[in-house]
Design a protein around this motif. Structure first.
Motif, PDB file in Angstrom:
ATOM      1  N   GLY A 198      96.515  49.823  27.031  1.00 16.08           N
ATOM      2  CA  GLY A 198      96.878  48.496  26.546  1.00 16.08           C
ATOM      3  C   GLY A 198      98.312  48.141  26.893  1.00 16.08           C
TER       4      GLY A 198
ATOM      5  N   VAL B  25      98.036  43.473  32.192  1.00 19.96           N
ATOM      6  CA  VAL B  25      98.160  44.726  31.419  1.00 19.96           C
ATOM      7  C   VAL B  25      98.982  44.545  30.154  1.00 19.96           C
ATOM      8  CG1 VAL B  25      97.938  46.183  33.436  1.00 19.96           C
ATOM      9  CG2 VAL B  25     100.210  45.498  32.674  1.00 19.96           C
ATOM     10  N   SER B  26      99.711  43.500  30.063  1.00 15.79           N
ATOM     11  CA  SER B  26     100.788  43.200  29.114  1.00 15.79           C
ATOM     12  C   SER B  26     102.068  43.858  29.581  1.00 15.79           C
ATOM     13  CB  SER B  26     100.471  43.436  27.633  1.00 15.79           C
ATOM     14  OG  SER B  26      99.714  44.522  27.332  1.00 15.79           O
TER      15      SER B  26
ATOM     16  N   GLY C 275      97.412  39.461  27.616  1.00 19.77           N
ATOM     17  CA  GLY C 275      97.159  40.898  27.586  1.00 19.77           C
ATOM     18  C   GLY C 275      97.547  41.528  26.261  1.00 19.77           C
TER      19      GLY C 275
END
Ligand code: NA
Ligand code: NA
Ligand code: NA
Lengths: 117, 374, 117, 374, 374, 117
Positions: free
Chosen positions: E144, E324-325, E358
């Motif tokens: 994350g 994906v952030s 994300g």
């Protein structure tokens, strides 16, 4: 002299010694680093020249990003003046850090208003 | 009518004691010293008001008093009893302290060590006066002249004496300008007091960044008991000096330390309930406290004179007194005593070195006491 | 009239009375202090003259300390302009407080940057 | 596929109730009033969003809901259930409140006392409607028109009614500009509403410093149950007025109160779970709440008229309505009602006196209720 | 003398291990990367110093170590173990995040969903490597690319792996500029990388206010397990966008988040005690972590290419990597990779959309994992 | 293929689907609101005219309150300059909000110094 007084005398001597030794070692360590610093500072001077070239390079990237901001000003929410102010405040750092500074938690943006409070 | 009598019973009239009355006056004196005399107001005002809060006569069972479980005051007091307010205050202090005066002249650090003799001699004195070792250790730390350190150590070693130790420590810290000058003058000659010291060299940014890391490792390896205080102090200082975490350092030295200071001062004050505070022990603690400050000052000055025997560039022994810590009051006292002999002798920057070293020294001393009696 | 209603009426009367009495005493105390204040203010006027002389004296000390800061500017980290700003902000207090203000926890320095946030 | 069904079961679809749906709409109304109508946004927005959070349909056992032990929300809610958020909010309020309008004209304080009749009459009403004494006391405090006081007292006396009491109190506080004007006009003649009051004399710095100390001692001696609220209120005010602790006061009235406000609002909102909130009791509480506000307003106005019988310099009875507290909304309402008769009659500064006195008055009332039923 | 030996026994010399020594070096590397290289300093500096603090060799029983109950560090660590530091950080992030880039072009949100494939593929990988489901879920969340989410989920699902997961997640987040460019270039043609996207339309104030409310309701209904993270994120954002609660938002994004960041970083670092951290599991976690980042990047880019098949106005697939952030690093990487082909192609504003999406996506993923294995 | 691997594959598919569906719904909701916004914006334009008139009206009240502050300046503690500054900062709001902003906790005043920090 009672047992407890003897103990407390012994303890006091050991205690003050430990304080002394700790601070003496710190004092020595500082002295050592100061000595080493002279060498480092020379080394640094060379490095700085390299860094300067690099900086030029990265600066271009930053410029691009800033122009990107300008280009998207159509969004109506991004004011160039603020970007410039942010850079001045941190001018002692490399341009990368200017952006890095705007980051919190490795994963999230910081709004432009961050430093206005 | 019965209701009314019940109500009166729950209140002040039903529970009044002269002890509480005496403590209310003590609280007002603290407030007066803080507000009108401007002595350490950031501490004396919260502690003074806390003393008022803690000595309102109350029926127990209303969940109001600081010693009643579940009351608001008892919950806020947990930061003191569990010992986490002082480390957070050290975090903020680290984030506001500039160690460069000390880094510029590292041999002056030893003066900050010498003054910690006050801690250990007071320990002996307390044992002689009949205190248990763990109590004597908590009382000795008054000689460290450092509020959060004193509160932290006594919360761990002698929680029942915490109020008296804290009040004593802060009282004498407020009185540093009264206690130190005569001792300094007694132990130094006019010629010594006239010594001028050279301005120090500048300190590189790299040294300022490396210092908190290295000093932390050294002190934590030698005296791990000091980790809770010095770990947070040096962490705060690293946040400040690394420059890249300035926003964290800024919060640590403003909002964060302010919040903890308010809660710590208020609850420490409120813990000085008359029935716990007005005891013969408290009087002994006050006597030992004044001894501690005197000894610490003398030890610093004398050690400076001993160092001068071996040094080419003589130290002005006045600045030995700054080793007690009590930052920055005692450094300012040194400046004033020096200026009385020669108004152009600017000792304050030199005095800051033993001054901040004294903070580290007393935290190490606390670590030693904690390791031995914790 | 039921027991509980009677109780609640009694209680309400007593309750509102206590609130009233408390605030009336506060009101009276304020009135009293205001009366006393006139006397005090006269006393104050005299005191102020004394204080003025004292202040002169302390001011000198402060001046010395400030000059000390100047003298050690060699360290390169102390800017006089800030010191002055600090004094102006607190000018209603005696010079001692100017320094006292810079102190937190009776035992620790506050960096120059304190008020810049 | 089974996994998917389990997942659905844990979520909204498996646990949906119309009660939750209704509360989600209530939450949205709070947000609408706060954001679009600008009514008390600093409270209605956090509470409104909290209502949404608290009414998401959840399977229990996931440690998410505010009533599940160990969940994040339940931990943050402890400040409400243990009662320490409201005192810290009072600390900040003390550090931002200027009592000088009240100090300049101390007889107006009595108006702030009269309006507290709303508390005790609502208590009688609640007993008549069948509530237990301790519940009736918690409901009565809605008449104090003071959010933190209401939350503090109901967390101590009737935690199960806290949500309804808090929502009711804040709803009516937001509606003060609607509730008060007709009552004021009903009880006063045009001639009375035209009364002009003299500007007050300035207040010395010394009085402003002494006030929080003396007022604290008086209220704590008479009604020690109010100590948790008034102790913190007057402590905050002393930090502000003493001038020497300005940095502590600044933090108390900004970062500190903001943090507590966010957490208090969100968790109080989240505690209004439909199954606990949508009950006949809540409806009764809302009815009693409107009664409380009406009675409090009327009591203030009528008492002002009674005072005028004895006074040479007549009080404009409109400002009696400001005694309910609901600072500064009700003072502003007084100004507006007065300006409707004479646009050059500036009542707001006079109205601030009963307004802040009302805060003290309702905290004393809370102390009385706590002492009796705590 | 015996005293002295006891003291030494309690300290570093008596408890030294090579594992601790290794971790001290890791801590110094973190500090070096943070301070000298300016990689994520706000996290690497606190975590790095925390690693030093956590690996000082100590005798247990002194109430200092983070795993000893009642120690200061263990008390401050409760915010991690009980899971309430991450939601409060999300509150601050919400109050500083401007979602308008995403609102201006909502279809880019899907890229932020695609990149979350990294979470679930890593979950499979971890199961294959022999981890239990709940551990595999905690490891998967590294994909994350979001620090607080990773800490929150692993504190709930696999507390014993928290240190390794946190250190791994932050390490790779700092290495995003190294990991992503080759993957992006591998998966895209030069022609694709040259695609220019149109500037987006402005976003109305109303949409910005409605967004946090609606997005909260949608995510909470579908994945209630994400409520602790997204509830606070959207609450913070509402405080910011509603304008009427600006003072609360300002505190949430400055003092409040700073305080929590300091405490979270320090204690997460201090939890990486060598005996818990230097295990074969940690090595596996690091391998899986790099896999997670790679897969997430690839999934984002490939999904962008798939979307282009159906879209008239083509998306530059580079910005898929921003999904994906790792805000805003990966968006910046996209800008740089794009500028290498065409210096006048300003991708960063477009990349911010999948970037913030994300964050939401990985919090939903965490909610799914928590619902399944919590 | 072992049981656990099969489970984890199934779970991964479901998991990523849920994330996808959630974000897709959000995306759709945003798109929907944007559509609706055009209609609203038109509606708004009309409303604004009404609001303008209202504002005029409320402004008068505000003016009265400000003048009240002036009139009571005799108290010596209220500076008009600050009141004006407060209004400018919030000028995008209706005048009522200018006062509302000064309020915390529905029941308490905020000192003038609030924004000075
Ligand atoms: Na010391
Ligand atoms: Na009231
Ligand atoms: Na993510």
């Amino acid at each position: 002299m009672s047992e407890s007084v003897k103990f407390s005398l012994d303890f006091a001597v050991i205690g003050i010694s430990i304080v002394f030794v700790s601070l003496a070692i710190i004092s020595f360590a500082i002295w050592l680093i100061r000595k080493a610093d002279d060498g480092w500072q020379l080394h640094e001077a060379n490095k700085k020249e390299e860094a300067l070239e690099k900086e030029q390079n990265i600066d271009t990237t930053t410029l691009i990003i800033i122009s990107a901001a300008v280009a998207t000003m159509a969004l109506g929410r991004f004011h160039i003046r603020k970007v410039r102010r942010l850079m001045k405040g941190d001018s002692q750092h490399r341009p990368w850090s200017v952006q890095g500074r705007a980051v919190l938690h490795g994963s999230h943006i910081t709004g432009n208003r961050k430093r206005q409070r | 009518m019965e209701i009314f009598l019940d109500f009166v019973q729950a209140g002040a009239i039903g529970n009044f004691t002269w002890g509480n009355f005496g403590m209310l006056i003590v609280g007002c004196i603290f407030l007066y010293l803080g507000i009108a005399k401007d002595y350490e107001p950031l501490l004396l005002v919260p502690i003074g008001f806390g003393i008022l809060v803690g000595n309102i006569p109350l029926a127990s069972g209303m969940q109001i008093g600081i010693y009643e479980e579940g009351s608001v005051l008892s919950i806020l007091y947990q930061g003191v009893t569990q010992g986490w307010y002082p480390p957070l205050i050290f975090l903020g202090i680290g984030a506001m302290t500039d160690f460069s005066c000390m880094l510029a002249n590292p041999k002056l650090i030893l003066l900050g060590a010498a003054a910690q003799a006050g801690i250990f001699l007071t320990f002996i004195g307390a044992v002689l006066l009949g205190f248990e070792y763990h109590e004597a250790a908590a009382i000795g730390i008054i000689g460290g002249a450092d509020g959060p350190t004193a509160i932290f150590l006594s919360s761990k070693l002698a929680p029942e004496l915490l109020g008296a130790i804290a009040v004593s420590a802060y009282s004498y810290m407020a009185l540093v300008p009264v206690i130190q000058p005569p001792i300094i003058k007694l132990l130094t000659s006019k010629k010594e007091r006239l010594i001028k010291m050279k301005p120090s060299k500048p300190v590189s940014k790299r040294l300022r960044i490396l210092f908190p890391i290295i000093a932390f490792l050294i002190t934590a390896f030698i005296a791990p008991g000091s980790l809770n205080l010095l770990g947070f102090l040096f962490f705060g200082n690293l946040l400040k000096e690394s420059m890249v975490t300035e926003r964290l350092a800024a919060t640590a030295r403003t909002a964060f330390i302010d919040i903890i200071t308010i809660l710590l001062g208020l609850t420490v004050g409120a813990s000085t309930d008359a029935s716990r505070f007005l005891t013969p022990e408290s009087i002994k603690i006050f006597i030992l406290g004044s001894l501690a400050f005197g000894v610490a000052t003398a030890a610093g000055v004398i050690f400076a004179k001993i160092m001068n025997v071996f040094l080419k560039n003589k130290i002005n022994p006045i600045i030995g007194a700054a080793g007690v810590s009590a930052v920055p009051d005692s450094a300012r006292v040194c400046q004033m005593v020096g200026a009385q002999e020669d108004p152009n002798n600017f000792l304050i920057m030199h005095a800051m070195a033993p001054n901040v070293a004294g903070v580290i020294g007393s935290a190490i001393g606390a670590g030693v006491l904690l390791a031995a009696f914790g």
